[in-house]
Write a protein that holds these residues in place. Structure first.
Motif, PDB file in Angstrom:
ATOM      1  N   PHE A   1      45.868 -31.600  -3.455  1.00  0.00           N
ATOM      2  CA  PHE A   1      45.136 -32.835  -3.724  1.00  0.00           C
ATOM      3  C   PHE A   1      43.980 -33.051  -2.749  1.00  0.00           C
ATOM      4  CE2 PHE A   1      44.662 -37.453  -3.001  1.00  0.00           C
ATOM      5  CZ  PHE A   1      44.137 -37.771  -4.224  1.00  0.00           C
TER       6      PHE A   1
ATOM      7  N   LEU B   1      36.310 -34.417  -6.839  1.00  0.00           N
ATOM      8  CA  LEU B   1      36.442 -35.537  -7.773  1.00  0.00           C
ATOM      9  C   LEU B   1      35.438 -36.633  -7.437  1.00  0.00           C
ATOM     10  CD1 LEU B   1      40.302 -35.878  -8.195  1.00  0.00           C
ATOM     11  CD2 LEU B   1      38.663 -34.869  -9.760  1.00  0.00           C
ATOM     12  N   HIS B   2      35.210 -36.868  -6.152  1.00  0.00           N
ATOM     13  CA  HIS B   2      34.195 -37.851  -5.743  1.00  0.00           C
ATOM     14  C   HIS B   2      32.817 -37.444  -6.261  1.00  0.00           C
ATOM     15  CE1 HIS B   2      37.221 -39.534  -3.231  1.00  0.00           C
ATOM     16  NE2 HIS B   2      37.059 -38.747  -2.193  1.00  0.00           N
TER      17      HIS B   2
ATOM     18  N   SER C   1      35.686 -31.391 -14.518  1.00  0.00           N
ATOM     19  CA  SER C   1      35.759 -32.826 -14.234  1.00  0.00           C
ATOM     20  C   SER C   1      34.466 -33.545 -14.620  1.00  0.00           C
ATOM     21  CB  SER C   1      36.119 -33.079 -12.767  1.00  0.00           C
ATOM     22  OG  SER C   1      35.142 -32.560 -11.913  1.00  0.00           O
TER      23      SER C   1
ATOM     24  N   ARG D   1      40.202 -33.541  -4.046  1.00  0.00           N
ATOM     25  CA  ARG D   1      39.700 -34.913  -3.947  1.00  0.00           C
ATOM     26  C   ARG D   1      38.195 -34.972  -3.681  1.00  0.00           C
ATOM     27  NH1 ARG D   1      42.325 -38.082   0.686  1.00  0.00           N
ATOM     28  NH2 ARG D   1      40.966 -36.701   1.836  1.00  0.00           N
TER      29      ARG D   1
ATOM     30  N   TRP E   1      46.539 -36.392  -8.241  1.00  0.00           N
ATOM     31  CA  TRP E   1      47.525 -36.598  -7.173  1.00  0.00           C
ATOM     32  C   TRP E   1      48.920 -36.278  -7.683  1.00  0.00           C
ATOM     33  CZ3 TRP E   1      50.823 -41.163  -6.455  1.00  0.00           C
ATOM     34  CH2 TRP E   1      51.527 -41.122  -5.252  1.00  0.00           C
TER      35      TRP E   1
ATOM     36  N   LEU F   1      41.794 -39.467 -10.307  1.00  0.00           N
ATOM     37  CA  LEU F   1      42.355 -39.283  -8.968  1.00  0.00           C
ATOM     38  C   LEU F   1      43.871 -39.378  -8.990  1.00  0.00           C
ATOM     39  CD1 LEU F   1      41.066 -38.911  -6.124  1.00  0.00           C
ATOM     40  CD2 LEU F   1      41.394 -41.347  -5.800  1.00  0.00           C
TER      41      LEU F   1
ATOM     42  N   TYR G   1      37.383 -42.707 -12.553  1.00  0.00           N
ATOM     43  CA  TYR G   1      37.591 -42.000 -11.286  1.00  0.00           C
ATOM     44  C   TYR G   1      39.010 -42.218 -10.769  1.00  0.00           C
ATOM     45  CZ  TYR G   1      37.552 -41.291  -6.273  1.00  0.00           C
ATOM     46  OH  TYR G   1      37.884 -40.915  -5.009  1.00  0.00           O
ATOM     47  N   PHE G   2      39.475 -43.457 -10.775  1.00  0.00           N
ATOM     48  CA  PHE G   2      40.822 -43.724 -10.268  1.00  0.00           C
ATOM     49  C   PHE G   2      41.899 -43.130 -11.175  1.00  0.00           C
ATOM     50  CE2 PHE G   2      38.694 -47.117  -7.796  1.00  0.00           C
ATOM     51  CZ  PHE G   2      39.086 -46.669  -6.541  1.00  0.00           C
TER      52      PHE G   2
END
Length: 199
Positions: free
Chosen positions: A103, A110-111, A47, A107, A96, A92, A88-89
């Motif tokens: 997820f 991913l942050h 990522s 998650r 999802w 995400l 990012y979105f």
């Protein structure tokens, strides 16, 4: 043959000498958080590679359209923050949809991988040293690979860094920074390369 040697030297320089962790100290706190859980290292590394490469490509787009504006340097960080947020979105939402049951576990990483100072640092460095689309893409991709290399190098000794055998005052993050500093010096000695970023 000279071009091939130049390309190989550039790849080695970006991955080792200009490494985001070993050469610039960007993303060390995110690295410390991610290196503790070895099961998620591959996903975290992928990522970060995706974020650095995709964010660099999109930063080239903003440079292409707005780079001639005299005030571009003032609102460049705002563009970069927007690019990172959109990516990012997108990432995400993709996770999802693809990994619905896992997820919640994914998650958190991913942050860390998206809002990592290494991603913003790559974008800012690239805007100073690169000109073409290919340079932006390759520098972003190689910087992400170098960051992933550093993650795996640190995770190899993570158990010893957080061990009870380490002195209490050095245990954890301080010892991690000392380890990164020693590796940084070793890579600079081996490559004999100076940083391209100047003040």
């Amino acid at each position: 043959m000279a071009v091939f040697r130049s390309v190989i030297a550039s790849i080695i320089a970006v991955i080792f000498a200009e490494n985001l962790i070993f050469g610039r100290g960007l993303g060390t706190s995110a690295l410390a958080a991610a290196a503790k859980k070895k099961g998620a290292l591959a996903g975290y590394s992928l990522s970060v590679i995706f974020m650095t490469a995709a964010a660099n490509v999109l930063s080239w787009v903003t440079e292409y359209f707005f780079g001639d504006d005299a005030n571009y340097r003032y609102y460049q960080p705002v563009f970069y923050i927007c690019i990172i947020s959109v990516l990012y979105f997108v990432m995400l939402f993709a996770m999802w949809k693809l990994k619905g049951d896992r997820f919640r576990q994914i998650r958190n990483y991913l942050h860390i991988s998206a809002f990592n100072c290494a991603v913003m640092g790559v974008m800012l460095l690239t805007s100073d040293i690169c000109n073409s689309f290919a340079e932006y893409l390759v520098y972003g991709l190689l910087s992400g690979i170098g960051y992933a290399f550093a993650v795996f190098m640190v995770s190899a000794v993570c158990d010893r860094i957080y061990s009870d055998k380490a002195p209490r005052s050095f245990r954890g993050f301080p010892l991690l920074l000392i380890y990164i500093g020693i590796l940084s010096m070793a890579f600079f000695v081996l490559t004999g390369h100076t940083l391209t970023f100047s003040y």
